[in-house]
Structures are given as C-alpha cells and as structure tokens.
Design a protein around this motif. Sequence first.
Motif, short mmCIF file in Angstrom:
data_model
loop_
_atom_site.label_atom_id
_atom_site.label_comp_id
_atom_site.label_asym_id
_atom_site.label_seq_id
_atom_site.Cartn_x
_atom_site.Cartn_y
_atom_site.Cartn_z
N ALA A 1 44.63 -24.75 -20.45
CA ALA A 1 45.82 -24.93 -19.63
C ALA A 1 45.49 -25.29 -18.18
CB ALA A 1 46.69 -23.69 -19.69
N THR A 2 44.58 -24.60 -17.58
CA THR A 2 44.23 -24.87 -16.18
C THR A 2 42.72 -24.91 -16.05
OG1 THR A 2 46.20 -23.71 -15.43
CG2 THR A 2 44.49 -24.10 -13.80
N ILE A 3 42.18 -26.06 -15.66
CA ILE A 3 40.75 -26.20 -15.45
C ILE A 3 40.53 -26.60 -14.00
CG2 ILE A 3 38.64 -27.39 -16.13
CD1 ILE A 3 39.91 -27.88 -18.87
N MET A 4 39.73 -25.83 -13.31
CA MET A 4 39.47 -26.08 -11.90
C MET A 4 38.19 -26.89 -11.78
SD MET A 4 39.41 -23.23 -8.91
CE MET A 4 37.65 -22.97 -8.86
N TYR A 5 38.33 -28.21 -11.52
CA TYR A 5 37.20 -29.12 -11.42
C TYR A 5 36.65 -29.19 -10.00
CZ TYR A 5 38.18 -30.83 -16.11
OH TYR A 5 38.36 -30.92 -17.46
N HIS A 6 35.50 -29.84 -9.86
CA HIS A 6 34.83 -29.97 -8.56
C HIS A 6 35.73 -30.59 -7.50
CE1 HIS A 6 31.10 -28.76 -10.41
NE2 HIS A 6 31.08 -29.81 -11.20
N ALA A 7 36.43 -31.66 -7.83
CA ALA A 7 37.27 -32.34 -6.84
C ALA A 7 38.34 -31.40 -6.30
CB ALA A 7 37.91 -33.58 -7.45
N PHE A 8 38.91 -30.59 -7.18
CA PHE A 8 39.92 -29.62 -6.74
C PHE A 8 39.29 -28.59 -5.80
CE2 PHE A 8 42.21 -25.63 -7.07
CZ PHE A 8 43.51 -26.03 -6.82
N ILE A 9 38.15 -28.05 -6.20
CA ILE A 9 37.45 -27.04 -5.39
C ILE A 9 37.12 -27.61 -4.01
CG2 ILE A 9 35.33 -25.66 -5.20
CD1 ILE A 9 35.33 -25.66 -8.35
N MET A 10 36.62 -28.83 -3.99
CA MET A 10 36.21 -29.43 -2.73
C MET A 10 37.39 -29.82 -1.83
SD MET A 10 32.98 -31.53 -4.34
CE MET A 10 32.92 -32.72 -3.06
N SER A 11 38.60 -29.79 -2.36
CA SER A 11 39.77 -30.13 -1.56
C SER A 11 40.25 -28.94 -0.71
CB SER A 11 40.91 -30.65 -2.44
OG SER A 11 41.48 -29.58 -3.20
N TYR A 12 39.63 -27.79 -0.90
CA TYR A 12 39.97 -26.59 -0.12
C TYR A 12 38.83 -26.27 0.84
CZ TYR A 12 44.08 -25.54 -2.87
OH TYR A 12 45.33 -25.60 -3.44
N PRO A 13 39.14 -25.56 1.92
CA PRO A 13 38.09 -25.21 2.88
C PRO A 13 36.96 -24.37 2.26
CG PRO A 13 40.26 -24.83 3.85
CD PRO A 13 40.47 -25.16 2.40
N THR A 14 37.33 -23.48 1.32
CA THR A 14 36.32 -22.66 0.66
C THR A 14 36.58 -22.62 -0.84
OG1 THR A 14 37.55 -20.57 0.79
CG2 THR A 14 36.15 -21.15 2.70
N GLU A 15 35.53 -22.30 -1.57
CA GLU A 15 35.63 -22.17 -3.03
C GLU A 15 36.59 -21.04 -3.40
OE1 GLU A 15 32.24 -22.78 -6.36
OE2 GLU A 15 31.86 -21.16 -4.95
N ARG A 16 36.53 -19.96 -2.65
CA ARG A 16 37.40 -18.81 -2.92
C ARG A 16 38.87 -19.19 -2.77
NH1 ARG A 16 37.08 -12.80 -0.23
NH2 ARG A 16 38.95 -12.02 -1.25
N GLU A 17 39.21 -19.94 -1.72
CA GLU A 17 40.59 -20.37 -1.53
C GLU A 17 41.06 -21.27 -2.68
OE1 GLU A 17 41.76 -21.30 2.79
OE2 GLU A 17 39.55 -21.25 2.84
N ALA A 18 40.17 -22.13 -3.15
CA ALA A 18 40.51 -23.01 -4.28
C ALA A 18 40.80 -22.17 -5.52
CB ALA A 18 39.38 -23.99 -4.54
N MET A 19 39.95 -21.17 -5.78
CA MET A 19 40.14 -20.32 -6.96
C MET A 19 41.45 -19.56 -6.87
SD MET A 19 36.44 -18.80 -7.99
CE MET A 19 35.03 -19.85 -8.19
N GLU A 20 41.75 -19.04 -5.71
CA GLU A 20 43.00 -18.27 -5.53
C GLU A 20 44.21 -19.17 -5.73
OE1 GLU A 20 42.47 -16.50 -1.68
OE2 GLU A 20 41.15 -14.93 -2.46
N ALA A 21 44.16 -20.39 -5.20
CA ALA A 21 45.29 -21.32 -5.35
C ALA A 21 45.49 -21.70 -6.81
CB ALA A 21 45.05 -22.57 -4.50
N ALA A 22 44.41 -22.02 -7.50
CA ALA A 22 44.52 -22.43 -8.90
C ALA A 22 44.93 -21.26 -9.79
CB ALA A 22 43.19 -23.00 -9.38
N GLU A 23 44.45 -20.08 -9.47
CA GLU A 23 44.78 -18.90 -10.27
C GLU A 23 46.28 -18.64 -10.31
OE1 GLU A 23 43.67 -14.13 -10.56
OE2 GLU A 23 43.05 -15.28 -8.80
#
Length: 189
Positions: free
Chosen positions: A94-116
């Motif tokens: 259902a939801t896969i967090m790819y590199h491009a998505f991760i890199m679009s955030y200031p930090t990896e943690r923020e990307a994970m929290e947003a996608a979660e």
Amino acid sequence: PGEPVLRITAPAIEANLLSGFLMTAVSSNTMYASKFVRSVLAGRGKSVIGTAIQRGTSFEQVFKCARSSVIAGSGNTGLSIVREKLCVPLGNAATIMYHAFIMSYPTEREAMEAAEKNAQIDFSIMIDTYDVKKGLAQAMAVAERRKKQKKVTKIVIDSGDVLAITRYVRKTLDAAGLQSVPITIAGNM
C-alpha cells in the motif's frame, strides 16, 4: 514461435497507420508481461511487487506495465488507479517509501513520519537512502509504533551489498523482537 501474432490486410496507408499503433500496443504489453512472468518464476512463490512507475514512459505505458504485473501473478500493484480499474484488492504494498520521497524531506526521520501518517494498510520503508544503520534504527521506531497499532511495517533494501545488509537487518530486527517485520529486496536483480 515463428508465426505472426496478427496479419493486417488493407490498403498500404491504412495498414501502415494501423500496424504502427498495433506494434506499439502488442510489443509493450508483451515486453512487460514477459518481464513480470520471469520475475514471478524467479521469485519461486515469494511475493513479487510490480514497479510500473519505473518501467513506463507515459501514463498509458505505466498502466499497461502495472496491469501486466497483476496478470503475470505479482498479485499487487502500488497504483490505486490500476487496482480500481482492474478490481485488484489493495494488496500488501500500500505505501512504499522510495529514495526520491525520502530525499524530498530535510531529514529521513521527517520523511518516515510523513509517509507513516498515510500508510493505511502496511508501510514499506527503504532504509538505504543515506546510512543503513541510521535508516534501520528510525524504521524500527516506526515498526514498534505500528506493531502496537497492529499495522505492518516492512523494510526495503535496494542498494549496496544486499546479502550482507539483509543479514545485518534481519539479525538486528530479530534481536529487537521485530521478527514479524519482513524484508523486501528490490533493484536490478
């Protein structure tokens, strides 16, 4: 083998116009279906996820690719429009967090929290965008939260020494009591 798939009989200009369209339609579907059949066979019963967005050059091609992945037996596509049009259940990607998505955030943690926040069914996290150990630690925190909510978290690895990284990740997850977190290997295998 050696037999035509289709024979067109028409005036030359009409046959050329039609054959150009048909060559594209047939060859792309055949190419995508062949790729996914080989992937499903190589998976030997393991789940194979169709990655249409990375394979198509237009929306139509992406749709054809995703459709081929489902028809060939991958059992899933991450594209909601394909699931809707083909009546494919939501599935397990259902939801896969790819590199491009991760890199679009200031930090990896923020990307994970947003996608979660948007991961309704399960959540697959690529941990090798920057640093595997840091990415894994952050993904484990997500997995702990989601485990309490009875939601699935998956780890995705697609670069580096995949075998060594997978062994390290499995050992670390198991030691932390996260034996139920599966690991997906992606990339050019």
